[in-house]
Design an enzyme around this catalytic site. Structure first.
Site, PDB file in Angstrom:
ATOM      1  N   LYS A  76       0.898  -1.019  -0.093  1.00 39.93           N
ATOM      2  CA  LYS A  76      -0.044  -0.023  -0.057  1.00 39.93           C
ATOM      3  C   LYS A  76       0.827   1.144  -0.024  1.00 39.93           C
ATOM      4  CE  LYS A  76      -4.447  -1.563   1.566  1.00 39.93           C
ATOM      5  NZ  LYS A  76      -4.985  -2.130   2.890  1.00 39.93           N
ATOM      6  N   LYS A 131      -9.484 -14.110 -12.574  1.00 39.77           N
ATOM      7  CA  LYS A 131     -10.496 -13.834 -11.495  1.00 39.77           C
ATOM      8  C   LYS A 131     -11.220 -12.631 -11.699  1.00 39.77           C
ATOM      9  CE  LYS A 131     -10.308 -12.666  -6.638  1.00 39.77           C
ATOM     10  NZ  LYS A 131      -9.677 -11.941  -5.527  1.00 39.77           N
ATOM     11  N   LYS A 169     -13.532  -6.381  -8.639  1.00 37.94           N
ATOM     12  CA  LYS A 169     -14.160  -5.146  -8.727  1.00 37.94           C
ATOM     13  C   LYS A 169     -13.273  -4.007  -9.369  1.00 37.94           C
ATOM     14  CE  LYS A 169     -13.896  -4.143  -3.975  1.00 37.94           C
ATOM     15  NZ  LYS A 169     -14.162  -5.000  -2.821  1.00 37.94           N
TER      16      LYS A 169
HETATM   17  P1  AMP Z   1     -13.240  -8.422  -2.244  1.00 39.62           P
HETATM   18  O1  AMP Z   1     -14.087  -7.930  -3.198  1.00 39.62           O
HETATM   19  O2  AMP Z   1     -11.585  -8.568  -2.905  1.00 39.62           O
HETATM   20  O3  AMP Z   1     -12.993  -7.520  -1.045  1.00 39.62           O
HETATM   21  O4  AMP Z   1     -13.360  -9.793  -1.698  1.00 39.62           O
HETATM   22  C1  AMP Z   1     -14.458 -10.088  -0.730  1.00 39.62           C
HETATM   23  C2  AMP Z   1     -14.596 -11.508  -0.634  1.00 39.62           C
HETATM   24  O5  AMP Z   1     -14.964 -12.121  -2.028  1.00 39.62           O
HETATM   25  C3  AMP Z   1     -13.396 -12.469  -0.293  1.00 39.62           C
HETATM   26  O6  AMP Z   1     -13.768 -13.121   0.733  1.00 39.62           O
HETATM   27  C4  AMP Z   1     -12.892 -12.678  -1.455  1.00 39.62           C
HETATM   28  O7  AMP Z   1     -12.134 -14.067  -1.430  1.00 39.62           O
HETATM   29  C5  AMP Z   1     -14.109 -12.920  -2.339  1.00 39.62           C
HETATM   30  N1  AMP Z   1     -13.821 -12.954  -3.980  1.00 39.62           N
HETATM   31  C6  AMP Z   1     -13.656 -11.932  -4.322  1.00 39.62           C
HETATM   32  N2  AMP Z   1     -13.387 -12.204  -5.874  1.00 39.62           N
HETATM   33  C7  AMP Z   1     -13.653 -13.441  -6.018  1.00 39.62           C
HETATM   34  C8  AMP Z   1     -13.659 -14.335  -7.075  1.00 39.62           C
HETATM   35  N3  AMP Z   1     -13.465 -13.779  -8.384  1.00 39.62           N
HETATM   36  N4  AMP Z   1     -14.110 -15.279  -6.832  1.00 39.62           N
HETATM   37  C9  AMP Z   1     -14.277 -16.201  -5.605  1.00 39.62           C
HETATM   38  N5  AMP Z   1     -14.487 -15.277  -4.645  1.00 39.62           N
HETATM   39  C10 AMP Z   1     -13.950 -14.019  -4.581  1.00 39.62           C
END
Ligand code: AMP
Length: 331
Positions: free
Chosen positions: A111, A194, A197
């Site tokens: 970061k 993957k 967002k």
């Molecule tokens: P984030 O959006 O990175 O803050 O992730 C929030 C939660 O969603 C975490 O537990 C991640 O492991 C899960 N997550 C985010 N993107 C994916 C994805 N493409 N496939 C599966 N789990 C995801």
């Protein structure tokens, strides 16, 4: 019954990856454990959001988690900044968190590189705040991804250090909770492995996307000119489409396109059309709930109040006991 604690980032709309990778498990977990889910808005201050953005982001996340199926009557769903006891525990833990270990943390280094004009103390002590979030409910299970493993290790370190310092066993050790074997990763529509967002236009389908947007995104998903040999392995981008289909479509649909692929008769246009239909059918009720809950300020304020009350009860008990252990005794 163990206590589970999970923080939710207070930015970004939820996408299919979040739903199938995390929320679906939260929904199940809430009936099996004592669950605390919180929206990490204190943490988000490290990037200096405007007051309007901060509030809007927290609201959106709250709305989407409720719409997805977190039941505020079953789990404790709260906003971090509604529980000021977290800030007090954070202050107390900061006294036993050392500069060297914080500076060595890979997420801090990452970061600091990414926002080199804003390396604030909050960024450095991010793992201490996370430890406070976990330890304040004396949670033992923390559903986190691989990237958070080091933070969790630090939470264990701070808890154990406290116990050693005051010669007791007050804080239990929190461990990563990986939902068992069926951990799935939803890929992106842009050929990347993957869905995320911040991966750029056309990578993710959000739960709040309208049908037209979903259709557009899926019809534009990366494919190729098709297989030339029977049963040939699928390139990444094609594998991605099949993987998304696997979570939203029926087994028959999936088998149909698998057969078409294996016999080199597949038409990706048809497959994407079907996938778009199935994704829309899957997200439509969620989207409807997002719009409905988002417009219901009275319900949202009731949920936030109820969550804060339940979370504060547990947090206040911990802080009171910690204060006594430290030596802040009432006269
Ligand atoms: P984030 O959006 O990175 O803050 O992730 C929030 C939660 O969603 C975490 O537990 C991640 O492991 C899960 N997550 C985010 N993107 C994916 C994805 N493409 N496939 C599966 N789990 C995801």
């Amino acid at each position: 019954m163990e206590t589970v604690l999970s923080g939710i980032r207070s930015t970004g709309n939820l996408h299919l990856g979040n739903y199938f990778g995390a929320i679906k498990n939260f929904i199940k977990m809430q009936h099996e454990h004592r669950c605390y889910f919180f929206i990490a808005d204190y943490h988000s201050l490290t990037t200096h959001p405007t007051p309007e953005d901060l509030h809007q982001n927290v609201k959106q996340v709250l709305v989407e988690y409720l719409a997805a199926g977190i039941d505020p009557e079953v789990a404790t769903l709260y906003i971090q900044s509604d529980v000021p006891e977290v800030a007090e525990l954070y202050l107390l833990l900061n006294m036993n968190a050392y500069m060297g270990e914080l500076e060595r943390c890979t997420t801090f280094k990452d970061k600091a590189r990414k926002q080199s004009d804003n390396i604030n103390a909050g960024l450095l002590t991010y793992p201490v705040l996370m430890a406070a979030d976990i330890l304040i409910h004396r949670a033992t299970k923390v559903p986190v991804g691989k990237d958070q493993e080091q933070h969790l290790e630090m939470a264990r370190t701070f808890g154990k250090r406290f116990n050693r310092m005051y010669n007791n066993e007050y804080f239990p050790e929190p461990y990563a909770f990986n939902f068992g074997v069926d951990l799935i990763k939803i890929p992106g529509l842009d050929g990347s492995t993957k869905m995320g967002k911040s991966e750029g236009e056309g990578n993710a389908v959000f739960l709040a996307d309208d049908p037209k947007t979903i259709q557009k995104k899926i019809m534009r998903a990366v494919t190729d000119s098709g297989p030339t040999e029977k049963n040939q392995p699928k390139p990444q981008a094609i594998e991605n489409i099949f993987n998304i289909m696997q979570v939203v479509s029926t087994q028959d649909t999936l088998n149909y396109f698998e057969d078409k692929y294996n016999s080199c008769e597949i038409r990706y246009g048809d497959m994407k059309k079907q996938l778009a239909e199935d994704v829309i059918a899957f997200t439509a009720p969620l989207r409807e709930k997002i719009l409905e809950i988002g417009a219901d300020d009275v319900y949202l304020s009731k949920v936030a109040r109820m969550g804060a009350e339940k979370a504060r009860e547990s947090a206040a008990k911990t802080v009171k006991e910690v204060r006594e252990i430290i030596g802040f005794k009432p006269f």
